[in-house]
Design an enzyme around this catalytic site. Structure first.
Site, short mmCIF file in Angstrom:
data_model
loop_
_atom_site.label_atom_id
_atom_site.label_comp_id
_atom_site.label_asym_id
_atom_site.label_seq_id
_atom_site.Cartn_x
_atom_site.Cartn_y
_atom_site.Cartn_z
N HIS A 258 34.57 -53.99 -14.86
CA HIS A 258 33.37 -53.46 -14.04
C HIS A 258 34.18 -52.33 -12.96
O HIS A 258 35.05 -52.79 -12.34
CB HIS A 258 32.35 -54.39 -13.27
CG HIS A 258 31.08 -53.77 -13.17
ND1 HIS A 258 30.91 -53.09 -11.93
CD2 HIS A 258 29.88 -53.80 -13.90
CE1 HIS A 258 29.44 -52.59 -11.90
NE2 HIS A 258 29.02 -53.27 -13.17
N ASP A 310 27.19 -58.16 -19.59
CA ASP A 310 27.06 -57.71 -21.04
C ASP A 310 27.86 -58.71 -21.98
O ASP A 310 27.66 -58.92 -23.14
CB ASP A 310 27.35 -56.33 -21.46
CG ASP A 310 26.53 -55.44 -21.05
OD1 ASP A 310 25.12 -55.59 -21.03
OD2 ASP A 310 26.94 -54.31 -20.55
N1 COA Z 1 39.56 -54.84 -21.47
C1 COA Z 1 40.86 -54.47 -21.31
N2 COA Z 1 41.45 -53.79 -20.19
C2 COA Z 1 40.45 -53.16 -19.28
C3 COA Z 1 39.24 -53.30 -19.45
C4 COA Z 1 38.78 -54.18 -20.62
N3 COA Z 1 37.46 -54.35 -20.69
N4 COA Z 1 38.46 -52.84 -18.33
C5 COA Z 1 39.25 -52.24 -17.75
N5 COA Z 1 40.65 -52.43 -18.37
C6 COA Z 1 41.83 -51.99 -18.03
C7 COA Z 1 42.12 -50.44 -18.16
O1 COA Z 1 42.68 -50.45 -19.41
C8 COA Z 1 43.12 -50.09 -17.17
O2 COA Z 1 44.51 -50.67 -17.44
P1 COA Z 1 45.85 -49.80 -17.01
O3 COA Z 1 45.85 -49.59 -15.64
O4 COA Z 1 46.87 -50.50 -17.42
O5 COA Z 1 45.74 -48.45 -17.76
C9 COA Z 1 42.58 -50.74 -16.28
O6 COA Z 1 41.93 -51.97 -16.45
C10 COA Z 1 41.47 -49.86 -15.03
O7 COA Z 1 40.78 -49.14 -16.17
P2 COA Z 1 39.60 -48.07 -15.76
O8 COA Z 1 39.13 -47.92 -17.05
O9 COA Z 1 40.23 -47.18 -14.75
O10 COA Z 1 38.56 -49.13 -14.95
P3 COA Z 1 37.01 -48.93 -14.69
O11 COA Z 1 36.78 -49.70 -13.42
O12 COA Z 1 36.76 -47.32 -14.71
O13 COA Z 1 36.33 -49.61 -15.77
C11 COA Z 1 34.52 -50.19 -17.49
C12 COA Z 1 35.09 -49.90 -15.87
C13 COA Z 1 33.51 -50.75 -17.37
C14 COA Z 1 34.50 -48.76 -18.02
C15 COA Z 1 35.64 -50.89 -18.07
O14 COA Z 1 36.01 -51.96 -17.41
C16 COA Z 1 35.44 -51.24 -19.66
O15 COA Z 1 35.66 -50.22 -20.53
N6 COA Z 1 34.77 -52.31 -20.15
C17 COA Z 1 34.39 -52.57 -21.27
C18 COA Z 1 32.99 -52.12 -21.52
C19 COA Z 1 31.90 -52.77 -20.85
O16 COA Z 1 31.68 -54.15 -20.79
N7 COA Z 1 31.11 -52.11 -20.26
C20 COA Z 1 29.79 -52.58 -19.67
C21 COA Z 1 29.99 -52.45 -18.10
S1 COA Z 1 28.61 -53.54 -17.29
#
Ligand code: COA
Length: 374
Positions: A258, A310
């Site tokens: 998140h 989710d």
């Molecule tokens: N699975 C695996 N790795 C994950 C991850 C996940 N669900 N979410 C984040 N990461 C990792 C990324 O690969 C990244 O790793 P790195 O630094 O080695 O490259 C790191 O965590 C940071 O990722 P980032 O995209 O910058 O974090 P964010 O805070 O912007 O991400 C989300 C938020 C929600 C977009 C992300 O967690 C995600 O894609 N989750 C899956 C989709 C989901 O469940 N969405 C519903 C949200 S309520």
């Protein structure tokens, strides 16, 4: 000048609607902890709280519930419209296209008029569940189930979707899920809604645009994908290997992570508890979900990546008889009050959104006629 990619950490509004402490795992609506609302309130009362900023008096509550229930029915022209849409259209696309049409039946058109706020809220809360359920039935070539005004809001939706009355427990659990999804500060879909309202477009356009934003797999679309991910797993013993493969190939684990929570998402904890209340412990999907969470958490906790709402919502909805294709629409129907609350709040000091950019293209480039482009 610097570009703030994804506007991460940039405040765009001052708001008193909801509060998150992502380090401590706290979520409050109008200052009231989410745990308290889930235990003691119901979805329509919470909707009123979010939009009008206070808990309703008994008279206000009764009137509000009555106005929502009086709007459960949808016009026959909407049903005709639904019947003409190709049956394999995703429910979120259907919802996004139907919501602006619902505005035609609302006599209060002026977005700056409080009457528009109340009537669009009660109409959307009433009609959107009926549209979702009607689409489910139409897309399966089944007869539409008319809303039953005697049932609670949550019970009626489950009834219209399934064609059979849910138990009181199922209705209550579903209603609590709606509370959990009703609001969550400025995320992508809520930001979309306020960008649209800043142009003084009406609340139907705001909600329809927000539905489009919610449909993406990084936002509301995750719950449907979590369900598919879990249901493809045969045995719990396969889970460590599956998760390791995903992480090795840099695939995101759906339902984990998140932008704001760097600890347990309080909504995920509550929804997991509800799942445990309703599920048979021997249910295959339940067992797979519990084991998957345990293993994935072990791998991802170090990076402060925890299950989000989710992760468990789809599993719970499947037990309530809602098909996976409709999970994100359920999220959308619950978020209507949150979106409208933000639109109403934003209008108080409206400023048209018009960010800027840093141009990094060329200048004075000569036009090349098509035959010379190679
Ligand atoms: N699975 C695996 N790795 C994950 C991850 C996940 N669900 N979410 C984040 N990461 C990792 C990324 O690969 C990244 O790793 P790195 O630094 O080695 O490259 C790191 O965590 C940071 O990722 P980032 O995209 O910058 O974090 P964010 O805070 O912007 O991400 C989300 C938020 C929600 C977009 C992300 O967690 C995600 O894609 N989750 C899956 C989709 C989901 O469940 N969405 C519903 C949200 S309520």
């Amino acid at each position: 000048m610097e570009v703030y990619s994804g506007l991460a950490g940039i405040p765009v509004v001052k708001s008193s609607i909801s509060y998150i402490d992502g380090q401590k795992g706290i979520l409050e609506y109008r200052g009231i902890p989410i745990e308290e609302l889930v235990e003691k309130s119901n979805f329509l009362e919470v909707s009123y709280l979010l939009v009008f900023g206070k808990l309703p008096s008994q008279r206000e509550y009764d009137e509000f519930v009555c106005d929502v229930k009086n709007n459960l029915q949808i016009d026959s022209s909407i049903i005709k419209f639904l019947k003409d849409i190709p049956k394999d259209t995703h429910p979120m696309k259907v919802l996004q296209s139907i919501i602006p049409v619902l505005s035609a039946y609302d006599p209060n058109k002026d977005v700056l008029d409080e009457k528009h706020h109340y009537s669009s809220l009660t109409r959307l809360l009433g009609q959107v569940p009926t549209v979702i359920a009607a689409w489910k039935r139409i897309s399966e070539n089944k007869d539409i189930i008319e809303p039953d005004f005697r049932l609670s809001y949550g019970e009626n939706f489950l009834y219209m979707i399934r064609g059979e009355k849910p138990t009181k427990k199922e209705g209550d659990i579903f209603d609590k899920c709606l509370i959990l999804h009703a609001e969550h500060t400025i995320n992508a879909s809520t930001f979309t809604a306020i960008v649209v309202v800043s142009t003084l477009a009406d609340f139907y356009s705001c909600v329809s645009s927000a539905v489009g934003s919610l449909s993406g797999r990084l936002h509301g679309g995750a719950n449907e994908r979590v369900y598919y991910m879990l249901s493809q797993i045969d045995k719990t013993e396969d889970i460590p290997n599956i998760i390791d493969q995903k992480l090795k190939s840099k695939e995101r684990i759906m339902g984990f992570g998140h932008r704001v929570y760097k600890t347990h998402d309080p909504r995920a904890l509550l929804i997991k508890r509800m799942l445990q209340e309703i599920s048979d412990r021997e249910n295959r999907l339940y067992k797979i979900a519990i084991e998957f969470e345990k293993v994935a958490l072990k791998r991802l906790k170090e990076k402060k990546i925890y299950p989000n709402i989710d992760f468990y919502s789809g599993v719970l909805y499947s037990l309530l008889g809602i098909p996976p294709l409709f999970y994100t629409s359920v999220f959308a129907m619950a978020r209507i009050s949150g979106w409208i609350a933000h639109c109403k709040e934003y209008l108080k000091e409206n400023k048209l959104f018009r960010p800027t950019q840093i141009y990094d293209g060329g200048h004075n480039i000569k036009y090349i006629p098509p035959e010379k482009r190679g």
